[in-house]
Design an enzyme around this catalytic site. Structure first.
Site, PDB file in Angstrom:
ATOM      1  N   GLU A 170      92.023  55.220  72.843  1.00  0.00           N
ATOM      2  CA  GLU A 170      90.680  55.220  73.454  1.00  0.00           C
ATOM      3  C   GLU A 170      90.134  53.804  73.541  1.00  0.00           C
ATOM      4  O   GLU A 170      90.022  53.095  72.527  1.00  0.00           O
ATOM      5  CB  GLU A 170      89.712  56.128  72.672  1.00  0.00           C
ATOM      6  CG  GLU A 170      88.425  56.358  73.437  1.00  0.00           C
ATOM      7  CD  GLU A 170      87.493  57.360  72.757  1.00  0.00           C
ATOM      8  OE1 GLU A 170      87.971  58.347  72.167  1.00  0.00           O
ATOM      9  OE2 GLU A 170      86.269  57.144  72.831  1.00  0.00           O
ATOM     10  N   LYS A 207      82.825  63.530  65.764  1.00  0.00           N
ATOM     11  CA  LYS A 207      83.975  63.008  66.527  1.00  0.00           C
ATOM     12  C   LYS A 207      83.911  61.477  66.545  1.00  0.00           C
ATOM     13  O   LYS A 207      84.913  60.778  66.412  1.00  0.00           O
ATOM     14  CB  LYS A 207      83.972  63.586  67.949  1.00  0.00           C
ATOM     15  CG  LYS A 207      85.249  63.347  68.729  1.00  0.00           C
ATOM     16  CD  LYS A 207      85.301  62.021  69.460  1.00  0.00           C
ATOM     17  CE  LYS A 207      86.576  61.866  70.244  1.00  0.00           C
ATOM     18  NZ  LYS A 207      86.656  60.597  70.994  1.00  0.00           N
TER      19      LYS A 207
HETATM   20  C1  MEV Z   1      83.248  59.037  72.069  1.00  0.00           C
HETATM   21  O1  MEV Z   1      84.620  58.957  71.779  1.00  0.00           O
HETATM   22  C2  MEV Z   1      82.446  59.194  70.796  1.00  0.00           C
HETATM   23  C3  MEV Z   1      80.949  59.424  70.991  1.00  0.00           C
HETATM   24  O2  MEV Z   1      80.737  60.551  71.830  1.00  0.00           O
HETATM   25  C4  MEV Z   1      80.348  59.651  69.622  1.00  0.00           C
HETATM   26  C5  MEV Z   1      78.888  60.061  69.631  1.00  0.00           C
HETATM   27  O3  MEV Z   1      78.436  60.640  70.632  1.00  0.00           O
HETATM   28  O4  MEV Z   1      78.227  59.821  68.614  1.00  0.00           O
HETATM   29  C6  MEV Z   1      80.292  58.265  71.673  1.00  0.00           C
END
Ligand code: MEV
Length: 432
Positions: free
Chosen positions: A84, A261
């Site tokens: 990512e 996540k």
């Molecule tokens: C993306 O990989 C992770 C996020 O969605 C985490 C969050 O929303 O806190 C940006």
């Protein structure tokens, strides 16, 4: 202990070759280690064939390092294997902010992993419970006799707990024997599974009942790691925005899942880089997040005066000995970069990075939004996906970045259009 600042400053602007040379100096790596990182030395087929069935090849993902990460008064470089785009950039930028204005402290609570021996149906629950409790020392002795190596290293089974659990949707209960074991520096899955299976015949003999499953539990709430970030002088609106984001995740399970996540974005890539079982850790963290009966965020942020204070507490069963961690050459080098000598140190790093990664995401979400930074970095991926050759990637990426600034969004079809127009222009230049 500080890292020589001029060796990490501008690290992201260096070529991959230059970064490896810096890393060699910073982490005392050998030329063989560099060959492993650069991909010149592959994981040998003899090893892959033993690791899994039906090996057909490899799935390479890039490995990078978080820079500017300082915790418990020590600066460390943290390897991450991840696809990512914005994860390492966000972690490094957030770590740099904390290094300048704050601190990261970590804490470890317990080092015991859990094995479960289940008796699903019982003729007499009370009698079996009493028998198991009365034979605790005998069972601990038997358990330790089947893991002499671990016992010699100072680990082993420490305690047994008998749990009675109601059978869902029916009358009656099952009994579950929890075996609590100190795995020293191993993750310990194989050790504890062996112990559980070795105890099965004796448990059946003692109780006269049939044992069902014998397997570890990934909810290792007996091996928790906590971290705390404090940042001084945080602008009020930013701090309150981050505090509000915690509240949102506490109130809403849909948001809690995404919040967590973002935490795991910081943890999983370190587990992959070090050859650890990230599925086990994920399962444990999600189960711990739901321990109250309602799935909750595993981090919390609040303003204390003008300080922003963040906390995380998660179960983390990781290892630096045994399993894949020592067989896989890249995992071995990753551990060398981390300079950890105990599994507990690796667990502390994972918790701290999870918290920092979460802060990076919440900071972006409460200010400019996630799209800007993410898509800026993602522009090169779109260029590659559109079919740009190596010499065309930068031009497509830069044009996409300009469009992003004006239109606030970019996508694959825009990348294709740009690539086509660059190629047309090239053709026109060649003809003339
Ligand atoms: C993306 O990989 C992770 C996020 O969605 C985490 C969050 O929303 O806190 C940006």
């Amino acid at each position: 202990m500080a890292i020589e600042p001029n060796l990490v400053e501008g690290f992201h602007r260096l070529s991959q070759k230059e970064r490896l040379q810096r890393l060699k100096q910073l982490c005392d790596l050998s030329n063989e280690d560099l060959q492993v990182l650069s991909g010149e030395t592959q994981l040998p087929p003899e090893v892959t064939d033993h690791l899994i069935e039906n090996t057909i090849g490899y799935f390479p993902i890039p490995m990078g390092v978080i820079t500017h990460f300082s915790m418990d008064g020590k600066e460390i470089l943290i390897p991450m294997a991840v696809e990512e785009t914005s994860i390492i950039a966000a972690a490094s930028a957030t770590a740099k902010w904390i290094k300048r204005d704050g601190t990261i402290r970590t804490y470890s609570k317990g080092n015991l992993i859990i094995g479960q021996v289940q008796i699903p149906h019982l003729k007499d629950v009370v009698r079996s419970r009493q028998i198991l409790q009365a034979n605790q020392d005998l069972l601990i002795g038997l358990a330790n006799a089947c893991i002499p190596g671990l016992v010699n290293r100072g680990g082993g089974v420490r305690d047994l707990v008998v749990r009675e659990i109601a059978r869902p949707g029916e009358d009656g209960a099952m009994l579950v024997l929890h075996i609590l074991c100190d795995p020293c520096d191993a993750m310990g899955a194989n050790l504890i599974n062996q112990v559980c299976e070795a105890l099965k015949p004796r448990v059946e003999e003692l109780t006269g009942e049939r044992v069902g499953l014998c397997i570890l539990s990934n909810l290792v709430d007996t091996k928790l790691v906590a971290a705390e970030v404090v940042i001084r002088g945080v602008e009020k609106n930013l701090g309150l925005g981050i505090e509000e984001a915690t509240l949102f995740a506490q109130a809403d399970v849909y948001r809690a899942a995404t919040h967590n996540k973002g935490v795991l974005n910081g943890i999983d890539p370190i587990l992959i880089a070090t050859g650890n079982d990230w599925r086990a850790v994920e399962a444990g963290i999600h189960a711990y997040a739901a321990r109250s009966g309602k799935y909750q965020p595993v981090t919390h942020w609040r303003m204390e005066g003008s300080d922003l204070v963040g906390k995380i507490e998660v179960p983390l069963a990781v290892g630096i000995a045994g399993g894949v961690t020592r067989i896989h050459p890249t995992a071995r080098v990753a551990l060398k970069i981390l300079k950890v000598s105990r599994a507990e140190d690796l667990a502390r790093i994972c918790a701290a990075v999870g918290l920092v990664q979460n802060l990076g995401a919440l900071k972006a979400l409460t200010t400019v939004g996630i799209v800007k930074g993410h898509m800026q970095l993602h522009a090169a991926n779109l260029a590659i996906a559109a079919g740009a050759a190596v010499h065309e990637i930068a031009a497509v990426r830069d044009r996409l970045a300009q469009i992003l600034l004006v239109e606030k969004s970019i996508n694959l079809s825009r990348a294709r259009e740009i690539l086509d127009s660059i190629r047309e222009l090239d053709q026109t230049v060649k003809i003339h």
